[in-house]
Design an enzyme around this catalytic site. Sequence first.
Site, short mmCIF file in Angstrom:
data_model
loop_
_atom_site.label_atom_id
_atom_site.label_comp_id
_atom_site.label_asym_id
_atom_site.label_seq_id
_atom_site.Cartn_x
_atom_site.Cartn_y
_atom_site.Cartn_z
N LYS A 193 0.78 -1.34 -0.02
CA LYS A 193 -0.06 0.11 -0.01
C LYS A 193 0.85 1.23 -0.02
CE LYS A 193 0.94 1.14 4.29
NZ LYS A 193 1.03 2.70 4.87
N THR A 213 -3.53 5.74 3.54
CA THR A 213 -2.33 6.51 3.28
C THR A 213 -2.53 6.86 1.71
OG1 THR A 213 -1.64 4.14 2.23
CG2 THR A 213 -0.83 4.85 4.55
#
Length: 297
Positions: free
Chosen positions: A162, A219
């Site tokens: 990620k 994020t």
Amino acid sequence: MIGIVGAGAFGRALAVALAPRGVTLWARDPGAQSRLPGVALPQGVRLTGDLGDLAGAEAVLLALPMQALAGFLAVHPLGGRLVACCKGIDLATLRGPSALIGPGAHVLTGPSFAADIAAGLPTALTLAGPDEGDLQRLLSTPTLRLYRTTDVVGAELGGALKNVIAIAAGVVIGAGLGESARAALVTRGFAEMQRLAQALGARTETLMGLSGLGDLVLTCNSTGSRNLRFGLALGRGQVFDPAVTVEGASTAEAVARLSAQIGVEMPISTMVARLIARDLDLPEAIRLLMTRPLKEE
């Protein structure tokens, strides 16, 4: 007593959250300035520069940068229950933290900012490893809720990959390509994450949980993410602060090498690696991604 190795922002935040359990926090330089300004270590946290003070800990959390983990363990082999709190893939071995630690390793990962944990804001994480409910209970608090899984590979890959997609999302916004482009990129990036994880033996449902989708959402949409901010600077053609650790930058290089090695297509991750290496410029990266052969979703 809980031991924590690494007094950076995340290590200190965990120490604050777990202070009622009794914490010994090891720092390479105990006198160094805190990376969590304004957050004092409470009673119940002992700061030390002696790893021997961690002897007898019920668990030791390794809150070190991913690229420093192998070197640290080579010099300081630790026993007991070890929990990796770093996210990434080791550049030298193309392995995750659990493989570097060895059999019985646990991984603590998921959508979390150190400042939120230190402030006592509600946070949920994934604890991956052997099925031990007592460790889950030990590391859970009224504001830190842990979910357990035995899929260590899936959990650690979700946390690693990620970061690469977050850099790409930052590049999209930094370059002024728009929110629609970011949504498309994050969605296709998530497909890449699932492909590689499955090829390496992870379970699909793990990537759909906190350590995959949950962390990706955080994020890719908050400037609290160092990886997103790094991508923003990259998209704007600006220089990012070299003193700030950006785990996704090293992970992008590792992912590009690993995916090529095992034959898994990772076009977004590969483009991120090439942009960071200055192997191509942004207009060419966009052209290459947008002119890939059309396919079913």
